[in-house]
Enzyme design. Structure first.
Site, PDB file in Angstrom:
ATOM      1  N   GLU A 152       5.063  -5.020   6.934  1.00  0.00           N
ATOM      2  CA  GLU A 152       4.382  -3.916   7.618  1.00  0.00           C
ATOM      3  C   GLU A 152       4.901  -3.691   9.033  1.00  0.00           C
ATOM      4  O   GLU A 152       4.851  -2.588   9.565  1.00  0.00           O
ATOM      5  CB  GLU A 152       2.863  -4.170   7.671  1.00  0.00           C
ATOM      6  CG  GLU A 152       2.155  -4.090   6.324  1.00  0.00           C
ATOM      7  CD  GLU A 152       2.012  -5.428   5.617  1.00  0.00           C
ATOM      8  OE1 GLU A 152       2.813  -6.356   5.889  1.00  0.00           O
ATOM      9  OE2 GLU A 152       1.101  -5.542   4.765  1.00  0.00           O
ATOM     10  N   ALA A 158       0.865  -1.170   0.000  1.00  0.00           N
ATOM     11  CA  ALA A 158       0.000   0.000   0.000  1.00  0.00           C
ATOM     12  C   ALA A 158       0.908   1.229   0.000  1.00  0.00           C
ATOM     13  O   ALA A 158       2.067   1.152   0.445  1.00  0.00           O
ATOM     14  CB  ALA A 158      -0.878  -0.006   1.240  1.00  0.00           C
ATOM     15  N   GLY A 168       0.618  -5.020   0.941  1.00  0.00           N
ATOM     16  CA  GLY A 168      -0.608  -5.078   0.146  1.00  0.00           C
ATOM     17  C   GLY A 168      -0.389  -5.714  -1.221  1.00  0.00           C
ATOM     18  O   GLY A 168      -1.318  -6.264  -1.808  1.00  0.00           O
TER      19      GLY A 168
HETATM   20  C1  HXC Z   1       5.035   4.371  -1.431  1.00  0.00           C
HETATM   21  C2  HXC Z   1       6.911   3.382  -2.324  1.00  0.00           C
HETATM   22  C3  HXC Z   1       6.569   2.144  -1.730  1.00  0.00           C
HETATM   23  C4  HXC Z   1       5.364   2.086  -0.968  1.00  0.00           C
HETATM   24  C5  HXC Z   1       8.413   1.891  -2.804  1.00  0.00           C
HETATM   25  N1  HXC Z   1       8.043   3.180  -2.983  1.00  0.00           N
HETATM   26  N2  HXC Z   1       7.531   1.244  -2.043  1.00  0.00           N
HETATM   27  N3  HXC Z   1       6.149   4.472  -2.170  1.00  0.00           N
HETATM   28  N4  HXC Z   1       4.626   3.214  -0.836  1.00  0.00           N
HETATM   29  N5  HXC Z   1       4.927   0.954  -0.408  1.00  0.00           N
HETATM   30  C6  HXC Z   1       8.758   4.220  -3.739  1.00  0.00           C
HETATM   31  C7  HXC Z   1       9.989   4.718  -3.016  1.00  0.00           C
HETATM   32  O1  HXC Z   1       9.657   5.688  -2.055  1.00  0.00           O
HETATM   33  C8  HXC Z   1      10.794   5.282  -4.158  1.00  0.00           C
HETATM   34  O2  HXC Z   1      10.289   6.538  -4.557  1.00  0.00           O
HETATM   35  C9  HXC Z   1      10.473   4.339  -5.313  1.00  0.00           C
HETATM   36  O3  HXC Z   1       9.257   3.693  -4.957  1.00  0.00           O
HETATM   37  C10 HXC Z   1      11.555   3.278  -5.473  1.00  0.00           C
HETATM   38  O4  HXC Z   1      11.752   2.629  -4.232  1.00  0.00           O
HETATM   39  P1  HXC Z   1      13.175   2.429  -3.557  1.00  0.00           P
HETATM   40  O5  HXC Z   1      12.949   2.200  -2.113  1.00  0.00           O
HETATM   41  O6  HXC Z   1      14.105   3.558  -3.912  1.00  0.00           O
HETATM   42  O7  HXC Z   1      13.679   1.102  -4.279  1.00  0.00           O
HETATM   43  P2  HXC Z   1      14.637  -0.019  -3.702  1.00  0.00           P
HETATM   44  O8  HXC Z   1      15.798   0.599  -2.973  1.00  0.00           O
HETATM   45  O9  HXC Z   1      14.912  -0.905  -4.847  1.00  0.00           O
HETATM   46  O10 HXC Z   1      13.794  -0.804  -2.599  1.00  0.00           O
HETATM   47  C11 HXC Z   1      12.649  -1.535  -3.010  1.00  0.00           C
HETATM   48  C12 HXC Z   1      11.796  -1.913  -1.768  1.00  0.00           C
HETATM   49  C13 HXC Z   1      11.507  -0.671  -0.925  1.00  0.00           C
HETATM   50  C14 HXC Z   1      12.566  -2.957  -0.936  1.00  0.00           C
HETATM   51  C15 HXC Z   1      10.528  -2.577  -2.297  1.00  0.00           C
HETATM   52  O11 HXC Z   1      10.988   0.343  -1.788  1.00  0.00           O
HETATM   53  C16 HXC Z   1      10.524  -0.905   0.188  1.00  0.00           C
HETATM   54  O12 HXC Z   1      10.893  -1.458   1.227  1.00  0.00           O
HETATM   55  N6  HXC Z   1       9.276  -0.461  -0.003  1.00  0.00           N
HETATM   56  C17 HXC Z   1       8.249  -0.524   1.027  1.00  0.00           C
HETATM   57  C18 HXC Z   1       7.734  -1.931   1.187  1.00  0.00           C
HETATM   58  C19 HXC Z   1       6.665  -2.004   2.288  1.00  0.00           C
HETATM   59  O13 HXC Z   1       6.967  -1.674   3.453  1.00  0.00           O
HETATM   60  N7  HXC Z   1       5.439  -2.391   1.945  1.00  0.00           N
HETATM   61  C20 HXC Z   1       4.342  -2.495   2.887  1.00  0.00           C
HETATM   62  C21 HXC Z   1       3.556  -1.214   2.865  1.00  0.00           C
HETATM   63  S1  HXC Z   1       2.226  -1.192   4.046  1.00  0.00           S
HETATM   64  P3  HXC Z   1      11.083   7.931  -4.204  1.00  0.00           P
HETATM   65  O14 HXC Z   1      10.285   8.963  -4.958  1.00  0.00           O
HETATM   66  O15 HXC Z   1      10.983   8.083  -2.734  1.00  0.00           O
HETATM   67  O16 HXC Z   1      12.482   7.737  -4.689  1.00  0.00           O
HETATM   68  C22 HXC Z   1       1.025  -2.141   3.355  1.00  0.00           C
HETATM   69  C23 HXC Z   1      -0.269  -2.313   4.155  1.00  0.00           C
HETATM   70  C24 HXC Z   1      -1.321  -3.017   3.362  1.00  0.00           C
HETATM   71  O17 HXC Z   1       1.167  -2.665   2.304  1.00  0.00           O
HETATM   72  C25 HXC Z   1      -2.680  -2.888   4.012  1.00  0.00           C
HETATM   73  C26 HXC Z   1      -3.488  -1.713   3.586  1.00  0.00           C
HETATM   74  C27 HXC Z   1      -4.926  -1.733   4.044  1.00  0.00           C
END
Ligand code: HXC
Length: 258
Positions: free
Chosen positions: A132, A65, A109
């Site tokens: 998360e 998400a 998500g």
């Molecule tokens: C918003 C995101 C994002 C996310 C990545 N990006 N994941 N933006 N929400 N979930 C954005 C980054 O901010 C960045 O933009 C661009 O995408 C590239 O990501 P990087 O981090 O620079 O890439 P990398 O170093 O290759 O790392 C990849 C990654 C990492 C390991 C996937 O991005 C990451 O850990 N993302 C978050 C994963 C996560 O925690 N997901 C769970 C979310 S909570 P900018 O512009 O900043 O450079 C959830 C709850 C669900 O899902 C339930 C809802 C009801």
């Protein structure tokens, strides 16, 4: 229909829906999820569509998400809007088969979205996770329930508590994905599975989907009865007569969804 966050193509009875927010690794924001719900509804109503494939990019199916969209929300906002509840219900209401074709990250998500599909075909680059916990929250689109049913309590607990990622091989070994293929072959494999499904009777396809889904919702004896009754009811269809006649006549069946 033009979308801001999706690319949709229909070819040979298969709707291919591609998540398209490359700048955010396909993070699921409200626009994307509502467009996805809409695209799935349109595909379900379109008589030309008999199977749906949902995919992302080579780098990410979806990285979860959208954290930037969620970060400043209050409990009252999340609870009042039942954040992503309606979108998830709408995705799950689709009666046509949906295959997730996953390459790269399927996190939070994104992993939950893949698990809401009917089955997952993974590229060898796929990485699944419920990270998360690192954000001070937990899964919110079904991860704690669905991942546990897919891979069992121990592995699910490990993933949810440590936030570690599972690679494609572990995902296949654990039953999270149905097929594991080299990344270059992912779309070919997913589209060919979809094509195979598209050739069946849509009546039987929908019945099979309902029967398997019911196994998650009910007791074994109720599930067996539900399956048997659906099996019996398919004898009211022309497609059953055609399928069994074609077998005996040693030819391909021509299903007409009747
Ligand atoms: C918003 C995101 C994002 C996310 C990545 N990006 N994941 N933006 N929400 N979930 C954005 C980054 O901010 C960045 O933009 C661009 O995408 C590239 O990501 P990087 O981090 O620079 O890439 P990398 O170093 O290759 O790392 C990849 C990654 C990492 C390991 C996937 O991005 C990451 O850990 N993302 C978050 C994963 C996560 O925690 N997901 C769970 C979310 S909570 P900018 O512009 O900043 O450079 C959830 C709850 C669900 O899902 C339930 C809802 C009801």
């Amino acid at each position: 229909m033009a979308y801001e966050t999706l690319i949709v193509e229909v070819e040979n009875h298969v709707a291919l829906i591609k998540l398209n927010r490359p700048e955010a690794l396909n993070a699921l924001n409200s626009v994307l999820l509502s467009e996805l719900a809409q695209a799935l509804k349109i595909a379900e109503k379109n008589d030309k569509v008999r199977c749906i494939v949902l995919t992302g990019s080579e780098k990410a199916f979806a990285a979860g998400a959208d954290i930037k969209e969620m970060a400043d929300k209050t409990f009252v906002e999340m609870f009042s809007s039942d954040f992503f509840g309606a979108e998830c219900k709408s995705l799950l209401a689709n009666r046509k088969p949906v295959i997730a074709a996953v390459a790269g990250y399927a996190l939070g998500g994104g992993c939950e979205l893949a698990m809401m599909c009917d089955f997952i075909i993974a590229a060898d680059t796929a990485k699944f996770g419920q990270p998360e916990i690192n954000l001070g929250v937990i899964a919110g689109m079904g991860g704690s329930q669905r991942l546990t049913r897919f891979v069992g309590k121990s592995k699910s607990m490990d993933m949810h508590l440590t936030g570690r990622f599972m690679d494609a091989e572990e995902a296949e070994r654990s039953g999270l994905v149905s097929r594991l293929v080299p990344a270059k072959k992912l779309m070919e494999e997913a589209m060919s599975a979809a094509q195979k499904i598209a050739e069946k009777s849509l009546l039987a396809t929908k019945a099979a989907k309902e029967a398997v889904d019911r196994s998650y919702e009910t007791t074994l004896s109720e599930g067996l009865l539900f399956e048997r009754r659906l099996f019996h009811s398919l004898f009211a269809t022309e497609d059953q007569k055609e399928g069994m006649a074609a077998f005996q006549e040693k030819r391909e069946a021509q299903f007409r969804d009747k």
